[in-house]
Design a protein around this motif. Structure first.
Motif, PDB file in Angstrom:
ATOM      1  N   UNK A  49      -2.241   7.900   8.882  1.00  0.00           N
ATOM      2  CA  UNK A  49      -1.757   8.597   7.687  1.00  0.00           C
ATOM      3  C   UNK A  49      -2.588   9.821   7.331  1.00  0.00           C
ATOM      4  N   UNK A  70      18.426  -3.266  -2.389  1.00  0.00           N
ATOM      5  CA  UNK A  70      17.049  -3.493  -2.822  1.00  0.00           C
ATOM      6  C   UNK A  70      16.376  -2.162  -3.183  1.00  0.00           C
ATOM      7  N   UNK A  99      -6.864   7.214  11.727  1.00  0.00           N
ATOM      8  CA  UNK A  99      -5.862   6.684  10.811  1.00  0.00           C
ATOM      9  C   UNK A  99      -4.572   7.500  10.868  1.00  0.00           C
ATOM     10  N   UNK A 152       3.600  -1.497   9.408  1.00  0.00           N
ATOM     11  CA  UNK A 152       3.126  -0.807   8.190  1.00  0.00           C
ATOM     12  C   UNK A 152       1.651  -0.399   8.291  1.00  0.00           C
ATOM     13  N   UNK A 153       1.129  -0.342   9.482  1.00  0.00           N
ATOM     14  CA  UNK A 153      -0.289   0.035   9.710  1.00  0.00           C
ATOM     15  C   UNK A 153      -1.240  -0.930   9.005  1.00  0.00           C
ATOM     16  N   UNK A 154      -0.751  -2.139   8.686  1.00  0.00           N
ATOM     17  CA  UNK A 154      -1.571  -3.045   7.889  1.00  0.00           C
ATOM     18  C   UNK A 154      -2.727  -3.631   8.702  1.00  0.00           C
ATOM     19  N   UNK A 155      -2.422  -4.123   9.876  1.00  0.00           N
ATOM     20  CA  UNK A 155      -3.502  -4.669  10.712  1.00  0.00           C
ATOM     21  C   UNK A 155      -4.272  -3.491  11.306  1.00  0.00           C
ATOM     22  N   UNK A 156      -5.539  -3.690  11.625  1.00  0.00           N
ATOM     23  CA  UNK A 156      -6.275  -2.580  12.210  1.00  0.00           C
ATOM     24  C   UNK A 156      -5.871  -2.378  13.679  1.00  0.00           C
ATOM     25  N   UNK A 184      15.411  -0.641  -7.039  1.00  0.00           N
ATOM     26  CA  UNK A 184      14.016  -0.256  -7.314  1.00  0.00           C
ATOM     27  C   UNK A 184      13.929   1.192  -7.786  1.00  0.00           C
ATOM     28  N   UNK A 236       3.320   8.723   6.774  1.00  0.00           N
ATOM     29  CA  UNK A 236       2.373   8.184   7.759  1.00  0.00           C
ATOM     30  C   UNK A 236       3.080   7.911   9.084  1.00  0.00           C
ATOM     31  N   UNK A 238      11.948   5.833  -1.393  1.00  0.00           N
ATOM     32  CA  UNK A 238      11.274   4.638  -1.910  1.00  0.00           C
ATOM     33  C   UNK A 238       9.844   4.532  -1.382  1.00  0.00           C
ATOM     34  N   UNK A 239       9.661   4.932  -0.123  1.00  0.00           N
ATOM     35  CA  UNK A 239       8.341   4.789   0.508  1.00  0.00           C
ATOM     36  C   UNK A 239       7.846   6.135   1.035  1.00  0.00           C
ATOM     37  N   UNK A 240       7.584   7.099   0.148  1.00  0.00           N
ATOM     38  CA  UNK A 240       7.232   8.436   0.648  1.00  0.00           C
ATOM     39  C   UNK A 240       5.958   8.447   1.485  1.00  0.00           C
ATOM     40  N   UNK A 241       4.962   7.671   1.079  1.00  0.00           N
ATOM     41  CA  UNK A 241       3.698   7.736   1.819  1.00  0.00           C
ATOM     42  C   UNK A 241       3.790   7.003   3.146  1.00  0.00           C
ATOM     43  N   UNK A 242       4.478   5.913   3.134  1.00  0.00           N
ATOM     44  CA  UNK A 242       4.655   5.189   4.395  1.00  0.00           C
ATOM     45  C   UNK A 242       5.476   6.035   5.371  1.00  0.00           C
TER      46      UNK A 242
END
Ligand code: SF4
Lengths: 369, 354
Positions: free
Chosen positions: B350, B233, B348, B312-316, B237, B288, B281-285
């Protein structure tokens, strides 16, 4: 904009509706290759066609509910929109179109019994006077792409103008405004354009008129007294995206009067995981999946949160430099993202609904005014 | 004992070799005539022919069994045009086995005058095989490929795919139809269950150079199915994003060194490869995640306390887990936590502090 429809399929129960006759009449040269009743099953019909695709228009009598609230999800703040189902799919072919995953057959369908169902919709709206219905037809199709054939604008503008507590938003990427301009009223009507950066519009919105053409149409609508809305959705992270989106914002300044814009929504690209292989097949050169996507709380893929915040923050700053009171809002975002990128948050879906209802009142006045 | 002489014919067709063949519900095709004939082995074609549905089989086991108890189940053959020998309809592996054993003559059933169309021969072989064994994935691909020009798609989807244990799903059919075109080594791995269906689907969409290079990585690093999925995958990409082929992408120095110059054992190299791809693929993630780890490490949390971030730090927010033996130890840990001044700066994940 050229609509290329090569064939029409008419469902048995659909053929006697006025809209069906209108479409057949206006679509003069489009051959009706099939009427279910006369030529066996729909399946048989489809098997005889080389490609049942965007060149095929099917006229059907829709059995489901015409007016439905936008499903939203509890994890993100939703705008409380009502979807008016008028058909599915459209002649454009945006690489990011979610409909590619919803419908296996990507031909267009028009629900020709819409007029016959307007009394049911009227009853729902009129019996809830305390609510403001923000209704849109652009969820499963482009609201205007097929208007020259269907005459949606004629039917719906007169319907909405008779309602005290409803506004109708035509959401489009086209310049098909002639039908709307010919209607006698502007009351309760919002015409919105989906915008993107020039490079995304050119590369990923196949078949759609250029941004310039869309904005020329928007200007004409403003000049003719219509309220206009804008939607930057999906925002896509692509090379030099800042510069690219600024180009669009510069065009806005050139064409539109910001005081006559009811709202501007921002939504970053999100998709169901099942969409990706379909898009990769149908649009092999697409750049929409290049960014960093993670699984969101609703199971859809969305950009990693700081990227979304950065995009929203940037767009907000630039849009507010243009005009302070644009009715900016985020589509399907969390309270946290709202606060960190917009500087405030409606807190809940109810809060966002109230905010947008206020915009409606500001532009169209209170019911009965 | 091995015997060069064929045994006397045994006039039974056991082990699921039916005298009749069900093609469709309600329609039964009789094998009207199935003459037993001795045929010179040399007269039976060596190539698999148009009806064969065998791939990656172990001839040794079958040959051993035939050597011990003889050929109980005769192959079914048809005469080739103009008397040029015979073609195997069913029992290709048995024919190969007896040839390997050096038999000069084989007792076969000649059905040349019995069924007439290629589809009937094919279906005959299919049911014959189904009665005695399961097909591997490459064989399923071969069968579907052979049926495809002869049977309407709808029928393949609704009748033959369930028969083969596959879902009646057109995209799945498309994948199986392309299996026979894959390189031999890839097919062998798929037949042995070393490659997942998803991996095969991804490989089919690549050019042949990329296919063989990816296969080399998968087999050398022995990726499990989950690792294969991640590997493919991300790889696809990244290559698409760079506008190059997967082959060219894998040749990049920062990746190729993992395969060419492994410094660790295989599972660790596999893990590192995936990590490297993930970072690309996910440099910023990835950044973080690193910043968060560093921030947490600098807090010096008491033993047994773990600070977790949401996926993924998605939820607070974050989650603090404290393990303790008894009330006293919990109290001690809570006090230690309260005394960590930097906790107030936890924001945060990140955001990199100056
Ligand atoms: S305009 Fe809307 S409905 Fe039409 S293809 Fe684009 S995204 Fe899909």
């Amino acid at each position: 904009m050229d609509i290329k429809i090569e064939r029409m399929l008419v469902q048995k129960e659909a053929k006697d509706y006025p809209m069906a006759s209108r479409i057949r009449e206006r679509g003069g040269g489009i051959p009706v290759v099939f009427e279910h009743s006369e030529m066996g099953s729909e399946r048989e019909w489809k098997e005889t066609l080389p490609e049942v695709g965007k060149q095929t228009l099917e006229l059907i009598s829709f059995k489901g509910e015409f007016l439905k609230p936008c499903p939203g999800t509890k994890e993100y703040i939703c705008c409380g929109y009502q979807i008016l189902n008028i058909g599915t799919n459209c002649p454009l072919d945006c690489s990011y179109c979610i409909l590619q995953a919803y419908f296996i057959e990507n031909y267009m369908r028009i629900f020709v019994n819409l007029e016959a169902k307007l009394n049911v919709i009227a009853h729902i709206i009129d019996t809830q006077e305390e609510n403001i219905f923000r209704i849109g037809t652009g969820e499963f199709t482009d609201s205007l792409a097929l208007d020259p054939l269907t005459g949606w604008s004629e039917v719906l503008v007169s319907f909405i103008s008779k309602r005290k507590n409803a506004v109708l938003e035509f959401k489009t990427k086209t310049d098909q405004i002639r039908g709307l301009l010919n209607t006698p009223t502007r009351e309760g009507i919002i015409i919105s354009w989906s915008l993107n950066s020039p490079s995304i519009a050119a590369r990923e919105e196949r078949g759609a008129p250029s941004l310039r053409k869309r904005l020329e149409a928007a200007r004409q609508c403003q000049q003719e007294g219509f309220v206009v809305g804008l939607h930057f959705d999906p925002l896509i992270e692509h090379p030099s995206w800042r510069k690219e989106y600024v180009k669009t914002l510069e065009l806005l300044d050139k064409y539109l009067d910001p005081r006559r814009i009811i709202w501007v929504s921002l939504g970053s690209f999100r998709f169901m995981p099942s969409l990706k292989p379909i898009v990769r097949k149908r649009h092999p050169r697409t750049c929409i999946f290049d960014g960093e996507f993670v699984i969101g709380l609703d199971g859809k893929m969305r950009y990693f949160k700081p990227i979304r915040m950065e995009m929203y923050g940037f767009m907000r700053e630039k849009l507010e430099q243009w005009y302070k009171d644009l009715g900016l809002y985020l589509c399907m975002e969390s309270d946290e993202v709202w606060k960190k990128s917009m500087g405030w948050s409606p807190g809940t879906s109810k809060g966002l609904s109230e905010y947008l209802d206020k915009r409606v009142l500001q532009f169209f006045g209170a019911p009965g005014d | 004992m091995f015997s060069r002489e064929p045994r006397a014919p045994i006039e039974v067709h056991v082990f699921g070799l039916p005298n009749f063949l069900v093609i469709e519900a309600g329609e039964t095709m009789m094998i009207r005539e199935n003459r037993s004939v001795w045929i010179d082995s040399a007269n039976i074609a060596d190539d698999p022919g148009p009806f064969c549905m065998s791939f990656a089989f172990d001839l040794g086991v079958l040959a051993d069994s035939i050597k011990k108890i003889g050929l109980l189940n005769p192959p079914y053959v048809i005469g080739k045009k103009q008397g040029q020998g015979f073609e195997v309809v069913s029992g290709y592996r048995r024919v190969l086995a007896v040839k390997a054993l050096g038999w000069e003559k084989v007792l076969c059933k000649d059905i040349s005058n019995s069924v007439t169309s290629p589809l009937e021969y094919l279906v005959f072989n299919l049911y014959d095989n189904l009665a005695t064994r399961t097909f591997n994935d490459v064989e399923k691909g071969m069968i579907l490929c052979r049926l495809d020009p002869l049977v309407p798609r709808k029928e393949i989807l609704e009748e033959y795919m369930p028969l083969l244990g596959l879902p009646s799903h057109e995209p799945t059919l498309e994948v199986y139809l392309r299996v026979p075109d894959l390189a031999l080594e890839i097919k062998e791995a798929f037949a042995r269950g070393q490659l997942s269906f998803q991996s095969v689907r991804a490989l089919e969409d690549m050019d042949s150079l990329s296919q063989s290079q990816v296969f080399k990585w998968i087999s050398e690093l022995k990726f499990n199915f989950n690792q294969q999925r991640q590997f493919l995958e991300i790889l696809v990409d990244l290559a698409l994003k760079d506008g190059i082929s997967v082959f060219e992408f894998l040749a990049k120095e920062e990746l190729s060194r993992y395969l060419e110059d492994p410094i660790e054992n295989r599972p660790q190299t596999a893990k590192r490869t995936l990590q490297a791809l993930h970072e690309l693929r996910y440099p910023r993630l990835t950044r973080a995640e690193r910043i968060f780890r560093e921030k947490v490490a600098n807090l010096n949390l008491p033993e047994g306390a773990i600070l977790k971030a949401p996926a993924y730090f998605e939820a607070p927010g974050y989650c603090l887990e404290v393990r303790f033996r008894d009330g006293k130890s919990l109290k001690r840990k809570m006090e230690a936590l309260l005394n960590i001044k930097q906790l107030a700066n936890l924001d945060d994940a990140w955001v990199e502090k100056e």
